[in-house]
Design an enzyme around this catalytic site. Structure first.
Site, PDB file in Angstrom:
ATOM      1  N   PHE A   1      44.733 -23.736 -12.765  1.00 56.42           N
ATOM      2  CA  PHE A   1      43.329 -23.772 -12.342  1.00 56.42           C
ATOM      3  C   PHE A   1      42.491 -24.764 -13.133  1.00 56.42           C
ATOM      4  CE2 PHE A   1      44.826 -19.262 -11.848  1.00 56.42           C
ATOM      5  CZ  PHE A   1      45.113 -19.350 -10.506  1.00 56.42           C
TER       6      PHE A   1
ATOM      7  N   ILE B   1      52.590 -25.035  -9.935  1.00 60.80           N
ATOM      8  CA  ILE B   1      51.843 -24.063 -10.749  1.00 60.80           C
ATOM      9  C   ILE B   1      51.631 -22.764  -9.970  1.00 60.80           C
ATOM     10  CG2 ILE B   1      50.771 -25.838 -12.159  1.00 60.80           C
ATOM     11  CD1 ILE B   1      48.203 -25.535 -10.482  1.00 60.80           C
TER      12      ILE B   1
ATOM     13  N   ALA C   1      49.927 -32.139  -3.798  1.00 58.26           N
ATOM     14  CA  ALA C   1      50.800 -32.053  -2.626  1.00 58.26           C
ATOM     15  C   ALA C   1      50.843 -33.383  -1.893  1.00 58.26           C
ATOM     16  CB  ALA C   1      50.323 -30.947  -1.697  1.00 58.26           C
TER      17      ALA C   1
ATOM     18  N   ILE D   1      49.168 -29.782   7.633  1.00 55.71           N
ATOM     19  CA  ILE D   1      49.567 -28.724   6.711  1.00 55.71           C
ATOM     20  C   ILE D   1      51.087 -28.797   6.516  1.00 55.71           C
ATOM     21  CG2 ILE D   1      49.651 -26.210   6.404  1.00 55.71           C
ATOM     22  CD1 ILE D   1      46.848 -27.699   6.106  1.00 55.71           C
TER      23      ILE D   1
ATOM     24  N   LYS E   1      52.549 -21.296   5.387  1.00 51.80           N
ATOM     25  CA  LYS E   1      52.468 -20.064   4.605  1.00 51.80           C
ATOM     26  C   LYS E   1      51.870 -20.315   3.212  1.00 51.80           C
ATOM     27  CE  LYS E   1      55.353 -16.154   3.301  1.00 51.80           C
ATOM     28  NZ  LYS E   1      56.716 -15.607   3.331  1.00 51.80           N
TER      29      LYS E   1
ATOM     30  N   GLN F   1      47.144 -20.519  -0.529  1.00 47.94           N
ATOM     31  CA  GLN F   1      46.180 -21.241  -1.353  1.00 47.94           C
ATOM     32  C   GLN F   1      44.757 -20.954  -0.899  1.00 47.94           C
ATOM     33  OE1 GLN F   1      46.563 -23.477  -4.131  1.00 47.94           O
ATOM     34  NE2 GLN F   1      48.321 -22.137  -4.074  1.00 47.94           N
TER      35      GLN F   1
ATOM     36  N   VAL G   1      44.640 -28.964  -0.324  1.00 45.19           N
ATOM     37  CA  VAL G   1      44.120 -27.652   0.087  1.00 45.19           C
ATOM     38  C   VAL G   1      43.832 -26.731  -1.094  1.00 45.19           C
ATOM     39  CG1 VAL G   1      45.303 -27.750   2.305  1.00 45.19           C
ATOM     40  CG2 VAL G   1      46.407 -26.596   0.388  1.00 45.19           C
ATOM     41  N   GLY G   2      44.335 -27.034  -2.281  1.00 47.40           N
ATOM     42  CA  GLY G   2      44.324 -26.064  -3.375  1.00 47.40           C
ATOM     43  C   GLY G   2      42.956 -25.554  -3.765  1.00 47.40           C
ATOM     44  N   GLU G   3      41.954 -26.409  -3.680  1.00 53.01           N
ATOM     45  CA  GLU G   3      40.643 -25.994  -4.152  1.00 53.01           C
ATOM     46  C   GLU G   3      39.650 -25.705  -3.035  1.00 53.01           C
ATOM     47  OE1 GLU G   3      40.096 -28.311  -8.262  1.00 53.01           O
ATOM     48  OE2 GLU G   3      41.174 -29.391  -6.729  1.00 53.01           O
TER      49      GLU G   3
END
Ligand code: FAD
Lengths: 326, 709
Positions: free
Chosen positions: B247, B473, B517, B597, B601, B606, B671-673
């Site tokens: 994070f 992570i 990614a 994407i 999944k 995320q 997409v993580g954040e």
């Protein structure tokens, strides 16, 4: 954490004797509170006497009515017990409102009653705390005291007792059965277990005195409700909790009990407030009970809101317990 | 909506994590579980108990005499290290030397002042308690609101963005507007609290060092560790095969890693060091507390004429960090006048660090609350308002967006959520003692790509190895790279083995900024294409290998020609107990547009993870600094509340079909954040809709609610 020695007690009297023999010895049951405090350096026992395997894990009906709950009954077992759910739903609810499933599987009835305060400053050895180090002062008084007491506190200590279970037990007039370090049995009303905040010991138990059971008298007439108000939906201590029993029929309130958690150093019961339960159908009855229960309340800054919150929670919980009376 | 991305292979499929079995069986070894060549000694950090001052004496005699103790390291016997300063450096600050026990100064509470190494962890911990440190404390500054007069403007804010911007003339627009909002919001200090604490196992072999650590970005941590040790980074091997969340807290190198390396050298034995949960509150950065003033002006028909977003936040005199809190405001709505400002206040605390969606997360809490306030004044549906004020041209950069489907997210999200049935005005809906409210918020987050390399090798038996120092992570990197390699090479998934998180592998930008990614997948894709081209030229059954790469956004034309962002919309339903003020989230739905994407999944995971953190930041998270001491009062997970399961029971997310070929060859974006961006504001707006109470201090606790109802 400082190194310590460990033994497993064979019977209650031996356990009590073993702790009484050493000033730095402590009982350990589930360890969910004690071990945390040891890691933080708040508790530094030199010797632990493990009482978790003593045969004190039964929940038995008493001949005169009520239940005897062994001190080693786990919180999860007690909450799920059929007799408890039937006769003392208040207790079952209070237990289930506490901690998490994993913790309740470990936590014992005796340990729960004797868990220490969650005061931030008590749990931090870099901070002054009269409870931890008598005479060092109270950092909570002028500090961040959102979770602290609004009733019964003193300049020496404004910490609360964090137990949910104890609030329900207090409302149910529980008594605590012990064996002293000298091997003598004793019974203490739960209301007399916790001492007023100050610099001395927190409870009226002697060193080495082992809780062997909690005795519940037959349930009082009326509907039982436990309401816990907290910052998140689970896994948080009570900001305020209310254990209420209200006996109402034909539109009249005939009697009741009220104990508060999260507001004082012990489950808070006020006789004058409970006397008002004989008050018939007055619409303002629950307000008056709340006022009486909170008489003398004072905030310390961040926790000022608790007084209003407690009043609201009491009114609501009493109304819920009374059903359609109010 | 853009055209459907053709899915012929496994890319995009909701493949289970390829490392899932290893993780649930405990076979995936995290840093603290790695076994060096000999059993490691154990080190425990002792932190300072003043906020500012000097260590005047350390009595280590009792600790040194304690059973099993091998070393008590303090500033007096720690290796010589470079000075830390200045607070702001030109290059990549994650690679700077980060001295520990470098001198006798204490710069913040919890800064390491000693490191105790013993045969067992228990012995080291017991001995750490025995170290007596005497300080000469100096007056400290703690408390943002009390020190606002000391605010200054940094040269730039995080990721080099400009500190202040102004498009059009905001003050003029605001002065004449018929409908206005001028409110101040407060967002508390928040912490990363990754489930895996920072940990390291260090072992020397001559002058070569191997460190197993918990890092999001291998190249950063390696360079920082080498600079701290004063050695060539080629002498350092850094490995983070599995990382239990980061994070932003693991972007660089932290104290436990340097200390383990120092002690391992001094003792010629492997040394392990793991931070305690409490220590991670002091030593790995946090999201700084911030005060945000948002002003909005609009015409009566609901067109924004001006937006202003000014931010004051905590920083540290030792290391400057300016979260880009108002940066989303520069691109979210098409107002003709937009003003943003960032100011810092130095306090005697550790500096801020990126925390999931740095800037966007706290900034959107304020901006998207203010937009809701404006909608209420206008009497407008906040979904329609946002659609009306959408723009296809970046209002500041005056460039088109590479793709922007905010409107589609709002519309599709509203339809699936049942927005049409919402209570239209506050306190309109109740169920017994519960007031029910709905809220909406927009999500926006920049799309980045970093320079990345990857190696791909196809063996004679057509089994494939993929290597890059990219990390997983917990996000699913192992899985998506498996999918990308399998599809690009046309081999079964089972033939592909992905190896990550080792400084021996080609350099990636790591996991951070949601660019991992897209960057690593692009590099793997490129390497696979090269291998495939080579294979097409011959019938030989031999080994084929290639290194592929992708350029960073600064060297990519499409990032110059287009403004690149991801978008979304959050919908939330809350219930608020009218008696106690308790707020409980009932359900939440996120609609997102984030390019192609790669795994339906893991990407959804995320998003919902981010949304749950949004719930947490709106309702629970606050680290409380005691101004008298500078310590964090509630520094453990019992009292620093994050959302528990019961707080996040019903959270769902979906993606609008999108393929952004301007982002990269795969059409994928970060997409993580995105999931946390705006999520909290949807709850705050729902609380207002339920109760009529507009809480502007985050987290919104029940006392704020009962004070208003
Ligand atoms: C994160 C967290 C959240 C929690 N949330 C809640 C909550 O919401 N509500 C709540 O009520 N509780 C909560 N708890 C506290 C939990 O209920 C207590 O830790 C538990 O009940 C203690 O029981 P134990 O058997 O583990 O006690 P131990 O930790 O073993 O002992 C506690 C103390 O009691 C003494 N002791 C134990 N047994 C006896 C005995 N038979 N006779 C005399 N002395 C004895 C020990 O010496 C020690 O001092 C929480 C705890 C944690 C860690």
């Amino acid at each position: 954490m400082t190194p310590f020695t460990y033994e497993r007690a064979s019977d209650p009297a031996a356990a009590a004797r073993a702790v009484a023999a050493r000033p730095d010895a402590r009982f350990i049951a589930g360890g969910t509170n004690l071990v945390d405090l040891m890691k933080l350096g708040v508790e530094r026992p030199g010797h632990l006497v493990d009482v978790s395997r003593l045969k004190l894990d039964a929940i038995e009906p008493r001949p005169e009515g009520g239940l005897k709950i062994g001190a080693q009954v786990k919180n999860s077992v007690l909450a799920a017990d059929e007799q408890v759910r039937k006769l003392y739903p208040l207790l079952s609810r209070a237990l289930l409102a506490g901690a998490s499933g994993q913790l309740r599987n470990m936590a014992s009835t005796g340990g729960n009653l004797l868990q220490r305060t969650r005061c931030f400053y008590f749990a931090d050895v870099s901070q002054p705390c009269n409870k931890r180090t008598p005479g060092s002062g109270c950092a909570a008084l002028g500090g961040f005291n959102r979770i602290h007491a609004v009733l019964g506190a003193t300049e020496a200590c404004i910490a609360t007792n964090p137990s949910d279970m104890a609030v329900a037990m207090a409302a149910l007039d529980a008594r605590v059965e012990t064996v002293t370090g000298e091997g003598a049995p004793r019974e203490i009303p739960l209301g007399e277990l916790y001492r007023a905040p100050g610099e001395g010991p927190e409870t009226t138990l002697g060193h080495g005195e082992l809780i062997t059971a909690v005795l519940l008298p037959p349930p009082p007439p009326g509907r039982q409700v436990y309401r816990k108000v907290r910052d998140r939906a689970s896994y948080a201590f009570a900001l305020v909790s209310v254990a209420a029993v209200v006996d109402a029929a034909d539109g009249r309130v005939r009697g009741g009990r009220l104990a508060l958690g999260g507001v004082a150093h012990k489950p808070w019961r006020v006789e004058e407030a409970e006397r008002l339960f004989d008050g018939g159908v007055e619409t303002r009855l629950f307000d008056r009970i709340a006022d009486a229960a909170l008489s003398g309340a004072r905030g310390y800054g961040h926790n000022d809101f608790k007084i209003d919150l407690a009043r609201r929670a009491i009114r609501r919980t009493l109304a819920d317990a009374a059903g359609d009376v109010s | 909506m853009t055209t459907l991305s053709p899915t012929k292979g496994p890319i995009g499929e909701p493949l289970d994590r390829v490392d899932g079995r290893l993780k649930v069986t405990g076979a995936a070894r995290y840093a603290a579980e790695r076994k060096p060549s000999a059993p490691p000694l154990h080190g425990v950090i002792v932190g300072a108990t003043v906020a500012k001052g000097r260590v005047t004496a350390i009595d280590a005699a009792a600790a040194e005499a304690a059973p099993g103790v091998r070393l008590v390291m303090t500033h007096r016997n720690a290796p010589k290290q470079p000075e830390f300063g200045p607070a702001r450096i030109a290059g990549n600050r994650f690679q700077r030397a980060r001295p520990v026990l470098g001198d006798d100064r204490v710069r913040h509470w919890g800064e390491p002042v000693a490191f105790v190494v013993a045969d067992t962890f228990e012995q080291a911990r017991a001995a750490a308690d025995l170290v007596k440190v005497t300080y000469e404390a100096e007056p400290h500054a703690i408390g943002l609101e009390e020190h606002l007069r000391d605010a200054y403007a940094p040269q730039t804010i995080n990721v080099g963005m400009p500190t202040d911007t102004e498009v059009g003339d905001f003050e003029a627009a605001f002065a004449v507007a018929p409908v206005k909002v001028d409110e101040t919001y407060h967002v508390a200090q928040q912490h990363h609290m990754a489930i895996e604490p920072h940990a390291a196992v260090a072992e020397w072999d001559g002058d070569e060092l191997t460190v197993f650590t918990a890092s999001q970005t291998i190249a950063n941590a390696r360079a920082s560790l080498a600079a701290t040790l004063g050695i060539d980074k080629e002498k350092v091997r850094l490995v983070s095969s599995y990382v239990g969340g980061g994070f932003g807290g693991k972007l660089g190198m932290r104290a436990e890693t340097a200390l383990a390396a120092f002690a391992a050298k001094a003792l010629s034995r492997p040394v392990k060091a793991v931070q305690t949960r409490r220590q991670t509150f002091y030593t790995v950065g946090h999201r700084p507390e911030a005060i945000q003033r948002v002003r909005l002006s609009a015409s009566r028909d609901g067109r924004l004429t001006g937006v202003s977003h000014e931010v004051w936040m905590q920083s540290s005199p030792v290391e400057e960090f300016a979260e880009q809190t108002a940066s989303s405001t520069r691109a979210l709505y098409g107002a003709p006048a937009i003003l943003t400002r960032h100011r810092l206040v130095n306090l005697d605390m550790q500096g801020g660090e990126p925390v999931r969606a740095p800037g966007e997360a706290p900034g959107l809490l304020a901006l998207e609350s203010a937009i809701d306030e404006l909608c209420h004044k206008l009497g407008m549906d906040p979904v329609e308002f946002r659609i009306l004020n959408d723009t296809q041209i970046d209002p500041e950069k005056k460039k088109p967006f590479s793709s922007r489907h905010l409107v589609e997210c709002l519309r599709e999200g509203a339809a699936r959520f049942g927005w049409a049935d919402r209570p239209k005005s506050p306190r309109e809906r109740r169920e017994g003692a519960k007031l029910i409210g709905y809220g909406v918020s927009a999500a926006i987050r920049p799309n980045y790509i970093g320079p990345c390399a990857a190696y791909v090798r196809v063996a004679e038996d057509r089994s494939v190895i993929v290597r890059t120092d990219m990390t997983d992570i917990g996000t699913g990197t192992y899985t998506i790279l498996t999918q990308v390699a399998a599809e690009t090479l046309g081999v079964p998934l089972a033939a592909v083995k992905v190896e990550l998180g080792d400084s021996r592998f080609p350099v990636s930008p790591g996991s951070g900024g949601s660019w991992g990614a897209a960057s690593s997948a692009s590099a793997v894709h490129d390497a696979c294409l090269k291998v495939k081209a080579e294979m097409a030229r011959t019938d030989e059954a031999r080994v084929f290998e290639a290194t592929g790469s992708v350029k960073g956004m600064r060297d990519t034309q499409a990032y110059k020609d287009f403004s690149q962002y991801c978008f979304g919309a959050h919908f939330a339903e809350v219930e608020v107990d009218e008696d106690t003020g308790e707020i409980r989230m009932r359900r939440m739905l996120g609609a997102f547009a984030a390019g192609r994407i790669l795994n339906a999944k893991t990407a959804r995971s995320q998003m919902i993870g981010g949304m749950i953190w949004g719930v947490s930041s709106a309702l629970f998270e606050e680290a409380v600094n005691d101004p008298r001491t500078g310590h964090i009062v509630n520094g453990d997970l019992g009292e620093y509340h994050v959302a528990a399961h019961a707080d996040a029971a019903n959270v769902d997310a979906f993606f609008i079909d999108e393929h952004d070929e301007r982002a990269n060859a795969l059409g994928a974006k970060g997409v993580g954040e995105l999931g946390i961006c705006g999520a909290g504001a949807a709850l705050a707006n729902a609380v207002f809709n339920a109760t009529g109470v507009r809480a502007r201090r985050f987290p919104i606790t029940l006392d704020q609610v009962i004070a208003g109802v």
